[in-house]
Every structure is written in structure tokens, then in C-alpha cells.
Design a protein around this motif. Structure first.
Motif, PDB file in Angstrom:
ATOM      1  N   ALA A 235     -38.665  33.544  32.121  1.00  0.00           N
ATOM      2  CA  ALA A 235     -37.688  32.753  32.891  1.00  0.00           C
ATOM      3  C   ALA A 235     -36.241  32.964  32.452  1.00  0.00           C
ATOM      4  N   ASP A 236     -35.339  32.662  33.341  1.00  0.00           N
ATOM      5  CA  ASP A 236     -33.902  32.677  33.067  1.00  0.00           C
ATOM      6  C   ASP A 236     -33.532  31.353  32.409  1.00  0.00           C
ATOM      7  N   HIS A 237     -33.799  31.232  31.160  1.00  0.00           N
ATOM      8  CA  HIS A 237     -33.482  30.002  30.427  1.00  0.00           C
ATOM      9  C   HIS A 237     -33.470  30.328  28.947  1.00  0.00           C
ATOM     10  N   VAL A 238     -32.332  30.292  28.316  1.00  0.00           N
ATOM     11  CA  VAL A 238     -32.217  30.618  26.884  1.00  0.00           C
ATOM     12  C   VAL A 238     -32.017  29.327  26.104  1.00  0.00           C
ATOM     13  N   ALA A 239     -32.984  29.003  25.276  1.00  0.00           N
ATOM     14  CA  ALA A 239     -32.891  27.756  24.493  1.00  0.00           C
ATOM     15  C   ALA A 239     -32.069  27.980  23.222  1.00  0.00           C
ATOM     16  N   GLY A 240     -32.099  27.017  22.335  1.00  0.00           N
ATOM     17  CA  GLY A 240     -31.340  27.112  21.075  1.00  0.00           C
ATOM     18  C   GLY A 240     -29.867  26.889  21.343  1.00  0.00           C
ATOM     19  N   GLY A 241     -29.049  27.284  20.406  1.00  0.00           N
ATOM     20  CA  GLY A 241     -27.614  27.214  20.643  1.00  0.00           C
ATOM     21  C   GLY A 241     -26.815  26.500  19.569  1.00  0.00           C
ATOM     22  N   SER A 242     -27.479  25.797  18.659  1.00  0.00           N
ATOM     23  CA  SER A 242     -26.669  25.013  17.719  1.00  0.00           C
ATOM     24  C   SER A 242     -25.880  25.905  16.755  1.00  0.00           C
ATOM     25  N   THR A 243     -26.511  26.924  16.204  1.00  0.00           N
ATOM     26  CA  THR A 243     -25.778  27.738  15.220  1.00  0.00           C
ATOM     27  C   THR A 243     -24.657  28.535  15.898  1.00  0.00           C
ATOM     28  N   GLY A 244     -24.886  28.956  17.144  1.00  0.00           N
ATOM     29  CA  GLY A 244     -23.830  29.664  17.887  1.00  0.00           C
ATOM     30  C   GLY A 244     -22.675  28.726  18.209  1.00  0.00           C
ATOM     31  N   THR A 245     -23.017  27.474  18.507  1.00  0.00           N
ATOM     32  CA  THR A 245     -21.972  26.486  18.772  1.00  0.00           C
ATOM     33  C   THR A 245     -21.118  26.272  17.519  1.00  0.00           C
ATOM     34  N   TRP A 246     -21.781  26.184  16.369  1.00  0.00           N
ATOM     35  CA  TRP A 246     -21.023  26.004  15.120  1.00  0.00           C
ATOM     36  C   TRP A 246     -20.104  27.207  14.871  1.00  0.00           C
ATOM     37  N   PHE A 269     -25.834  28.536  27.859  1.00  0.00           N
ATOM     38  CA  PHE A 269     -25.723  27.229  28.508  1.00  0.00           C
ATOM     39  C   PHE A 269     -25.871  27.395  30.024  1.00  0.00           C
ATOM     40  N   ALA A 270     -25.236  28.444  30.563  1.00  0.00           N
ATOM     41  CA  ALA A 270     -25.297  28.668  32.013  1.00  0.00           C
ATOM     42  C   ALA A 270     -26.737  28.874  32.466  1.00  0.00           C
ATOM     43  N   SER A 271     -27.518  29.539  31.644  1.00  0.00           N
ATOM     44  CA  SER A 271     -28.895  29.851  32.039  1.00  0.00           C
ATOM     45  C   SER A 271     -29.705  28.585  32.270  1.00  0.00           C
ATOM     46  N   ARG A 272     -29.261  27.496  31.676  1.00  0.00           N
ATOM     47  CA  ARG A 272     -30.051  26.265  31.767  1.00  0.00           C
ATOM     48  C   ARG A 272     -29.795  25.490  33.043  1.00  0.00           C
ATOM     49  N   SER A 273     -28.798  25.892  33.799  1.00  0.00           N
ATOM     50  CA  SER A 273     -28.518  25.120  35.010  1.00  0.00           C
ATOM     51  C   SER A 273     -28.856  25.915  36.271  1.00  0.00           C
ATOM     52  N   THR A 274     -29.509  27.071  36.103  1.00  0.00           N
ATOM     53  CA  THR A 274     -29.959  27.779  37.297  1.00  0.00           C
ATOM     54  C   THR A 274     -31.249  27.120  37.780  1.00  0.00           C
TER      55      THR A 274
END
Ligand SMILES: NC(=O)C1=CN([C@@H]2O[C@H](COP(=O)(O)OP(=O)(O)OC[C@H]3O[C@@H](n4cnc5c(N)ncnc54)[C@H](O)[C@@H]3O)[C@@H](O)[C@H]2O)C=CC1
Ligand SMILES: O=C(CO)[C@H](O)[C@H](O)COP(=O)(O)O
Length: 301
Positions: A235-246, A269-274
Motif C-alpha cells: 500500500a501507499d502508506h509509510v508509517a513511522g516518522g518520529s526520528t525523521g521529525t526530530w 505524511f502525505a502518503s497517509r492521507s491518500t
């Protein structure tokens, strides 16, 4: 050496196995008793509570935390605090925020090492890359364990004072995001482009001598082999993101521009709203603004 390990999931299990294989004594604790049983079968001594783990360890305790970042680390430290003094050492091998690690190092009696760990489950055989921050004496004291858990003596080093290990790991993860994005974009063009290509063959060819060969690219090759060249139902959905945000937050604070890492994080983040919903408001607004400033045609739902 004798080592207490707290947290025996995907990563902690490997820390335990590699220490046992290297001849170290391991006392193991996890809130999940099945995980403790598994490590016990491999030769560790089990503990049912953190108090029991601390009691099992000798006067100079060395304890490796491999629990999820955040509250579990603070909880474990709080429960261990009455057992710790200045001769003890606690290693946090998880993906903690470096500022949390500085705070914890200041508030615990023990020598505190923040240890960025890279390699994932594949580290079981190869060993990890360990980026360690904290007092030099504690790092030197734990070298036998780091030699066992890392790929070897070259697979770990002391980066600097408290926080620096997790700081370097945070940046490592930012680089990871950008590399994944770069490979993703290249393969997307090849997939949608003008030739009917076998992407597994492309990845395999690149992995053999090309400038851009890497482990992530080997994992691309594996993905095409296992999912098919069109990635099947992935699927087009990439989870995670906290370390990249930091990483992005730190780059803004330091005024060091990291456009590739910003973009890779934004794509996640964009992948999560498709999907079925209306999509991201910010992008709908940008669509409309292009009409506003350039009379570009407005895309309608
Ligand atoms: N999975 C990976 O590829 C990598 C993970 N990390 C980091 O390592 C840390 C651990 O990750 P994983 O092993 O993948 O997670 P995991 O979810 O597989 O394992 C975590 C383990 O900690 C236990 N646990 C949770 N709270 C606890 C507590 N208060 N006391 C004792 N045990 C507790 C859980 O029962 C579980 O067995 C995380 O900070 C993660 O971000 C770092 C590099 C790579
Ligand atoms: O540290 C890691 C790899 O180096 C972990 O796999 C981490 O979970 C990756 O970050 P994210 O979950 O944001 O993709």
C-alpha cells in the motif's frame, strides 16, 4: 561480563543472543514472559521483575535497556533507581530522543550511555552499528559487550558526551529517509517510464558494482523479488516518522537546511492521507492558490 537486558523484542533478543554467543552472562527481563522464556532457553537467567533483575546482578551492575523509546525508558529507570549507584552503568540502546538521554544521564546515579543502534533484525548475524554517547569510563567498561553486539570493534565507537550517540542515530535515520525516497523516486520513474523493465534485474545489476549499490538497494531487490516488479498489493502508506521529525526539527533549530530529508518526511505524511477521504487540506489550498496567482486550471474531485 554480566549484563542485565530489559526489553527482549526484535532488537533486545539479538543483544541477548549475541552476548550469550560471546560468552557473557545475561540476566533477562521483559514485561512479556514469553519473550523471557525464549531468551532463557538460549542460556540467559530469567528475571520476573526489574527488582529481581537488579538483585541477580553483582555489585557493579551493567544494564542494557532495549524497550520502546519514551515512557518505557523512564519507567524502567525509575524502577531501577533504588538499585543504582555511581559504579553502575545503564545503556539505552533504543531510539530515544537525544535530549531525553541528556536529561536521564543527569538524573540517574549510574553512568548513562545513550547508544544509537542500527542494523535491524539483520544484525542478528552481522552485528549492529552502535553510536554511543556518555562518560568515557562507562564506554570503556562496556567494550566487551559492545564488541559482541556490534559487527566487531569497528562497529561501535564513542561519539562524545551524553546525548551524542542518540543525536548521531537521529541524523542516521534522517539520511535513511532520504535514501529510501531517492531509490523510491528512481524506481517509480523506471516503473512508469518508457521501457517495460524488470525492476528486480535493474536492482540486481545496480547492486553489482554500481555507484549507488547499498544495503537499502539490496532490500529493494528483495522487495521486487518477493512482491513482484509492480510491488503487488503493497500500500501507499509509510508509517513511522518520529526520528525523521526530530532530525528536521533540529535542522530548523540549527538553521542547517536539509531539503531532501524534509521532503522525504513530508512524503511519508502525505502518503497517509491518500485514499477515500478528501485528502490533505494544505494541498487542496495550494491547488486553489495556483489558480489564484497563475490561473492554472483547478483540479476538481
Ligand atoms: N526494530 C528495529 O529495526 C530497530 C529498533 N530500534 C529501537 O530499539 C528499541 C526496541 O525496538 P524493537 O526491539 O524493534 O521493539 P519491539 O517492540 O520488538 O520490542 C520491545 C520489547 O520491549 C518490551 N517492553 C516494553 N515496555 C517494557 C518495560 N517497561 N519493561 C520491560 N520490557 C518492556 C516489550 O514487551 C517488547 O518485548 C526501540 O527504541 C526502537 O526504536 C533501533 C534500531 C532498529
Ligand atoms: O531506527 C530504525 C532503523 O534505523 C528503526 O527501524 C526506526 O523505526 C526507523 O524509523 P521510522 O520508524 O521512523 O521509519
Amino acid at each position: 561480563m554480566e549484563l542485565g537486558i530489559v526489553g527482549l523484542g526484535r532488537m533486545g533478543q539479538i543483544v541477548a543472543d549475541r552476548c550469550l554467543d560471546a560468552g557473557h552472562d545475561v540476566v533477562a527481563y521483559d514485561v512479556d514472559s514469553d519473550a523471557v522464556e525464549e531468551v532463557t532457553a538460549a542460556g540467559a537467567r530469567p528475571a520476573e521483575t526489574l527488582d529481581e533483575l537488579a538483585g541477580e546482578l553483582g555489585a557493579e551492575k551493567r544494564i542494557w535497556l532495549m524497550v520502546p523509546a519514551g515512557e518505557p525508558v523512564d519507567m524502567a529507570l525509575e524502577d531501577l533507581s533504588e538499585h543504582l549507584d555511581g559504579e553502575d552503568i545503564v545503556i539505552d540502546g533504543g531510539n530515544s530522543h537525544f535530549e531525553d538521554s541528556v536529561r536521564r544521564a543527569e538524573s540517574t546515579e549510574a553512568g548513562y550511555l545513550d547508544c544509537g543502534t542500527s542494523g535491524g533484525p539483520a544484525g542478528a548475524e552481522l552485528g549492529f552499528s552502535l553510536m554511543i554517547g556518555g562518560p568515557e569510563w562507562a564506554y570503556e567498561e562496556c567494550t566487551p559487550v559492545f564488541d559482541a553486539v556490534a559487527t566487531g570493534p569497528d562497529g561501535h565507537d564513542r561519539m562524545g558526551p551524553s546525548g551524542s550517540g542518540h543525536y548521531v542515530k537521529m541524523v542516521h535515520n534522517g539520511v535513511e529517509y532520504a535514501l529510501m525516497q531517492a531509490y523510491g523516486e528512481g524506481f517509480e520513474l523506471l516503473h512508469n517510464g518508457r521501457y517495460d523493465l524488470d525492476l528486480e534485474a535493474v536492482a540486481r545489476t545496480w547492486n553489482n558494482g554500481a555507484v549507488i549499490r547499498s544495503w537499502l538497494l539490496e532490500l529493494c531487490e528483495e522487495a521486487f523479488r518477493e512482491e513482484g516488479g509492480d510491488l503487488g498489493d503493497v500500500a501507499d502508506h509509510v508509517a513511522g516518522g518520529s526520528t525523521g521529525t526530530w532530525t528536521v526539527q533540529e535542522s530548523l533549530e540549527q538553521e542547517v537546511p536539509l531539503p531532501l530529508i524534509y521532503q522525504a518526511l513530508a512524503e511519508r505524511f502525505a502518503s497517509r492521507s491518500t485514499g477515500d477521504g478528501p485528502g490533505r487540506f494544505s494541498r487542496r489550498l495550494a491547488n486553489r492558490l495556483r489558480y489564484g496567482f497563475g490561473r492554472h486550471e483547478i483540479e476538481r474531485m
